[in-house]
Design a protein around this motif. Structure first.
Motif, PDB file in Angstrom:
ATOM      1  N   PRO A  39       9.680  41.358  68.287  1.00 59.17           N
ATOM      2  CA  PRO A  39      11.107  41.052  68.265  1.00 59.17           C
ATOM      3  C   PRO A  39      11.549  40.841  66.826  1.00 59.17           C
ATOM      4  CG  PRO A  39       9.842  39.164  69.017  1.00 59.17           C
ATOM      5  CD  PRO A  39       8.874  40.306  68.900  1.00 59.17           C
ATOM      6  N   ALA A  40      12.794  41.125  66.537  1.00 60.67           N
ATOM      7  CA  ALA A  40      13.298  40.945  65.175  1.00 60.67           C
ATOM      8  C   ALA A  40      14.352  39.853  65.184  1.00 60.67           C
ATOM      9  CB  ALA A  40      13.872  42.248  64.651  1.00 60.67           C
ATOM     10  N   PRO A  41      13.914  38.593  65.102  1.00 63.47           N
ATOM     11  CA  PRO A  41      14.846  37.488  65.277  1.00 63.47           C
ATOM     12  C   PRO A  41      15.826  37.341  64.123  1.00 63.47           C
ATOM     13  CG  PRO A  41      12.648  36.673  64.779  1.00 63.47           C
ATOM     14  CD  PRO A  41      12.563  38.160  64.805  1.00 63.47           C
ATOM     15  N   ARG A  42      15.449  37.800  62.955  1.00 69.49           N
ATOM     16  CA  ARG A  42      16.422  37.692  61.865  1.00 69.49           C
ATOM     17  C   ARG A  42      16.591  39.063  61.223  1.00 69.49           C
ATOM     18  NH1 ARG A  42      14.587  33.186  58.110  1.00 69.49           N
ATOM     19  NH2 ARG A  42      13.895  32.202  60.018  1.00 69.49           N
ATOM     20  N   PRO A  43      17.753  39.296  60.648  1.00 67.79           N
ATOM     21  CA  PRO A  43      17.996  40.615  60.089  1.00 67.79           C
ATOM     22  C   PRO A  43      17.081  40.888  58.904  1.00 67.79           C
ATOM     23  CG  PRO A  43      19.816  39.108  59.598  1.00 67.79           C
ATOM     24  CD  PRO A  43      18.891  38.402  60.538  1.00 67.79           C
ATOM     25  N   GLU A  44      16.761  42.142  58.706  1.00 64.29           N
ATOM     26  CA  GLU A  44      16.001  42.560  57.542  1.00 64.29           C
ATOM     27  C   GLU A  44      16.679  42.044  56.276  1.00 64.29           C
ATOM     28  OE1 GLU A  44      13.682  45.610  56.433  1.00 64.29           O
ATOM     29  OE2 GLU A  44      12.660  44.211  57.778  1.00 64.29           O
ATOM     30  N   MET A  45      15.880  41.617  55.323  1.00 63.43           N
ATOM     31  CA  MET A  45      16.467  41.248  54.042  1.00 63.43           C
ATOM     32  C   MET A  45      16.897  42.517  53.308  1.00 63.43           C
ATOM     33  SD  MET A  45      14.319  38.232  52.235  1.00 63.43           S
ATOM     34  CE  MET A  45      12.710  38.754  52.795  1.00 63.43           C
ATOM     35  N   THR A  46      17.950  42.396  52.548  1.00 64.46           N
ATOM     36  CA  THR A  46      18.351  43.525  51.705  1.00 64.46           C
ATOM     37  C   THR A  46      17.450  43.538  50.468  1.00 64.46           C
ATOM     38  OG1 THR A  46      19.885  42.196  50.407  1.00 64.46           O
ATOM     39  CG2 THR A  46      20.761  43.221  52.424  1.00 64.46           C
ATOM     40  N   PRO A  47      17.383  44.681  49.786  1.00 63.29           N
ATOM     41  CA  PRO A  47      16.602  44.727  48.543  1.00 63.29           C
ATOM     42  C   PRO A  47      17.070  43.664  47.547  1.00 63.29           C
ATOM     43  CG  PRO A  47      17.220  46.937  49.228  1.00 63.29           C
ATOM     44  CD  PRO A  47      17.925  45.994  50.172  1.00 63.29           C
ATOM     45  N   GLU A  48      18.370  43.400  47.524  1.00 64.80           N
ATOM     46  CA  GLU A  48      18.892  42.389  46.600  1.00 64.80           C
ATOM     47  C   GLU A  48      18.357  41.008  46.964  1.00 64.80           C
ATOM     48  OE1 GLU A  48      20.824  44.650  48.191  1.00 64.80           O
ATOM     49  OE2 GLU A  48      21.094  45.967  46.449  1.00 64.80           O
ATOM     50  N   GLN A  49      18.338  40.693  48.258  1.00 63.54           N
ATOM     51  CA  GLN A  49      17.808  39.387  48.681  1.00 63.54           C
ATOM     52  C   GLN A  49      16.316  39.275  48.358  1.00 63.54           C
ATOM     53  OE1 GLN A  49      19.152  39.862  52.754  1.00 63.54           O
ATOM     54  NE2 GLN A  49      20.563  38.138  52.577  1.00 63.54           N
ATOM     55  N   ARG A  50      15.599  40.360  48.552  1.00 61.45           N
ATOM     56  CA  ARG A  50      14.172  40.343  48.223  1.00 61.45           C
ATOM     57  C   ARG A  50      13.971  40.071  46.736  1.00 61.45           C
ATOM     58  NH1 ARG A  50      13.784  44.465  52.325  1.00 61.45           N
ATOM     59  NH2 ARG A  50      12.288  43.790  53.902  1.00 61.45           N
ATOM     60  N   ALA A  51      14.806  40.708  45.932  1.00 65.12           N
ATOM     61  CA  ALA A  51      14.678  40.537  44.474  1.00 65.12           C
ATOM     62  C   ALA A  51      14.925  39.080  44.090  1.00 65.12           C
ATOM     63  CB  ALA A  51      15.652  41.472  43.757  1.00 65.12           C
ATOM     64  N   VAL A  52      15.855  38.432  44.772  1.00 59.20           N
ATOM     65  CA  VAL A  52      16.147  37.025  44.468  1.00 59.20           C
ATOM     66  C   VAL A  52      14.944  36.151  44.828  1.00 59.20           C
ATOM     67  CG1 VAL A  52      17.577  35.046  45.134  1.00 59.20           C
ATOM     68  CG2 VAL A  52      18.653  37.269  44.699  1.00 59.20           C
ATOM     69  N   VAL A  53      14.364  36.390  46.019  1.00 60.31           N
ATOM     70  CA  VAL A  53      13.199  35.602  46.420  1.00 60.31           C
ATOM     71  C   VAL A  53      12.050  35.834  45.437  1.00 60.31           C
ATOM     72  CG1 VAL A  53      11.493  35.188  48.237  1.00 60.31           C
ATOM     73  CG2 VAL A  53      13.870  35.672  48.851  1.00 60.31           C
ATOM     74  N   LEU A  54      11.848  37.101  45.084  1.00 58.35           N
ATOM     75  CA  LEU A  54      10.767  37.444  44.158  1.00 58.35           C
ATOM     76  C   LEU A  54      10.936  36.706  42.823  1.00 58.35           C
ATOM     77  CD1 LEU A  54       8.303  39.358  43.550  1.00 58.35           C
ATOM     78  CD2 LEU A  54       9.978  40.935  42.557  1.00 58.35           C
ATOM     79  N   ALA A  55      12.142  36.735  42.299  1.00 54.79           N
ATOM     80  CA  ALA A  55      12.398  36.105  40.997  1.00 54.79           C
ATOM     81  C   ALA A  55      12.136  34.604  41.054  1.00 54.79           C
ATOM     82  CB  ALA A  55      13.837  36.386  40.561  1.00 54.79           C
ATOM     83  N   GLY A  56      12.277  34.017  42.240  1.00 60.12           N
ATOM     84  CA  GLY A  56      12.070  32.577  42.376  1.00 60.12           C
ATOM     85  C   GLY A  56      10.625  32.184  42.612  1.00 60.12           C
ATOM     86  N   LEU A  57       9.724  33.154  42.734  1.00 58.28           N
ATOM     87  CA  LEU A  57       8.317  32.811  42.981  1.00 58.28           C
ATOM     88  C   LEU A  57       7.672  32.262  41.721  1.00 58.28           C
ATOM     89  CD1 LEU A  57       7.056  35.904  45.056  1.00 58.28           C
ATOM     90  CD2 LEU A  57       7.910  33.705  45.895  1.00 58.28           C
ATOM     91  N   PRO A  58       6.672  31.401  41.889  1.00 62.07           N
ATOM     92  CA  PRO A  58       5.926  30.942  40.715  1.00 62.07           C
ATOM     93  C   PRO A  58       5.155  32.098  40.082  1.00 62.07           C
ATOM     94  CG  PRO A  58       4.944  30.111  42.775  1.00 62.07           C
ATOM     95  CD  PRO A  58       6.203  30.810  43.149  1.00 62.07           C
ATOM     96  N   ALA A  59       4.978  32.029  38.760  1.00 58.26           N
ATOM     97  CA  ALA A  59       4.194  33.042  38.049  1.00 58.26           C
ATOM     98  C   ALA A  59       2.750  32.995  38.561  1.00 58.26           C
ATOM     99  CB  ALA A  59       4.240  32.767  36.554  1.00 58.26           C
ATOM    100  N   PRO A  60       2.045  34.107  38.612  1.00 59.45           N
ATOM    101  CA  PRO A  60       2.454  35.439  38.143  1.00 59.45           C
ATOM    102  C   PRO A  60       3.172  36.259  39.210  1.00 59.45           C
ATOM    103  CG  PRO A  60       0.189  35.547  38.904  1.00 59.45           C
ATOM    104  CD  PRO A  60       0.657  34.124  39.118  1.00 59.45           C
ATOM    105  N   TYR A  61       3.460  35.627  40.352  1.00 64.84           N
ATOM    106  CA  TYR A  61       3.948  36.422  41.482  1.00 64.84           C
ATOM    107  C   TYR A  61       5.376  36.888  41.282  1.00 64.84           C
ATOM    108  CZ  TYR A  61      -0.416  34.732  43.130  1.00 64.84           C
ATOM    109  OH  TYR A  61      -1.754  34.472  43.195  1.00 64.84           O
ATOM    110  N   ASN A  62       6.125  36.188  40.429  1.00 64.83           N
ATOM    111  CA  ASN A  62       7.497  36.633  40.149  1.00 64.83           C
ATOM    112  C   ASN A  62       7.501  37.965  39.405  1.00 64.83           C
ATOM    113  OD1 ASN A  62       6.441  35.553  37.836  1.00 64.83           O
ATOM    114  ND2 ASN A  62       8.178  34.230  37.374  1.00 64.83           N
TER     115      ASN A  62
END
Ligand code: HEC
Length: 169
Positions: A39-62
């Motif tokens: 089941p897909a309970p929440r909508p797919e993230m957009t590439p822009e939303q993914r980029a925001v989450v990525l940028a907020g990750l601790p190094a080196p994962y950002n």
């Protein structure tokens, strides 16, 4: 006889083992059956939303390359789902894995080794696990050799964080 006893005896009688009719089809023993779409309970993230989450990750994962992480996850996909509410397959669903105690997905039957593991999944533990699962936790049942390449692991862990609802503390 109590249903749990019946289940214990008739391991193969999967249908009869569902004590709770609403419970999703079970995990164990379903290793060869292709899963129904999760089941897909929440909508797919957009590439822009993914980029925001990525940028907020601790190094080196950002600095991770999500596209490369997605490609690397192809090695896991036959056994693991990522989405919230995704099924357990050969391996447990990985939604919310960061910050979760090892071996604690409801309804998944772990090896004794993982069940008894006394740690919480974070990037460091996952990095060790994914490098060489067998050495990291002897006796576990994940039939997977590992991802030896450090950059691939970084990208995979960044991808997992973005896709499994990781929230920084
Ligand atoms: C052949 C099937 C298979 C493949 C491929 C596989 N896994 Fe697993 N995975 C499992 C099984 C089975 C377990 C449970 C092991 C146990 O109980 O000892 C597991 C456990 C895990 C856990 C621990 C989950 C928890 O709840 O504690 C993580 C994290 C994980 N796998 C990530 C991955 C990633 C990431 C990949 C790809 C790089 C991968 N796995 C590839 C089958 C697989």
């Amino acid at each position: 006889m109590r249903p749990s006893l019946v289940c214990g005896l008739a391991v193969l009688a999967l249908a009869a083992c569902s004590q709770n009719a609403e419970a999703p089809a079970s995990d164990e023993a379903a290793t060869d059956t292709p899963p129904a779409p999760a089941p897909a309970p929440r909508p797919e993230m957009t590439p822009e939303q993914r980029a925001v989450v990525l940028a907020g990750l601790p190094a080196p994962y950002n600095a991770g390359d999500l596209e490369n992480g997605r490609r690397t996850f192809a090695r896991c996909r036959s056994c693991h789902t990522l989405a919230e509410g995704g099924q357990n397959m050969t391996g447990p669903n990985l939604w919310g894995v960061f910050g979760r105690r090892a071996g604690s997905v409801e309804g998944f039957r772990y090896s004794d080794a993982l069940h008894a593991a006394d740690f919480t999944w974070d990037a460091e533990h996952l990095d060790g696990w994914l490098t060489a699962p067998r050495d990291f936790l002897p006796g576990n049942r994940m039939a997977f050799a590992g991802v030896p390449d450090e950059t691939e692991r970084r990208d995979l862990i960044a991808y997992l964080k973005v896709e499994t609802g990781y929230a920084p503390e």
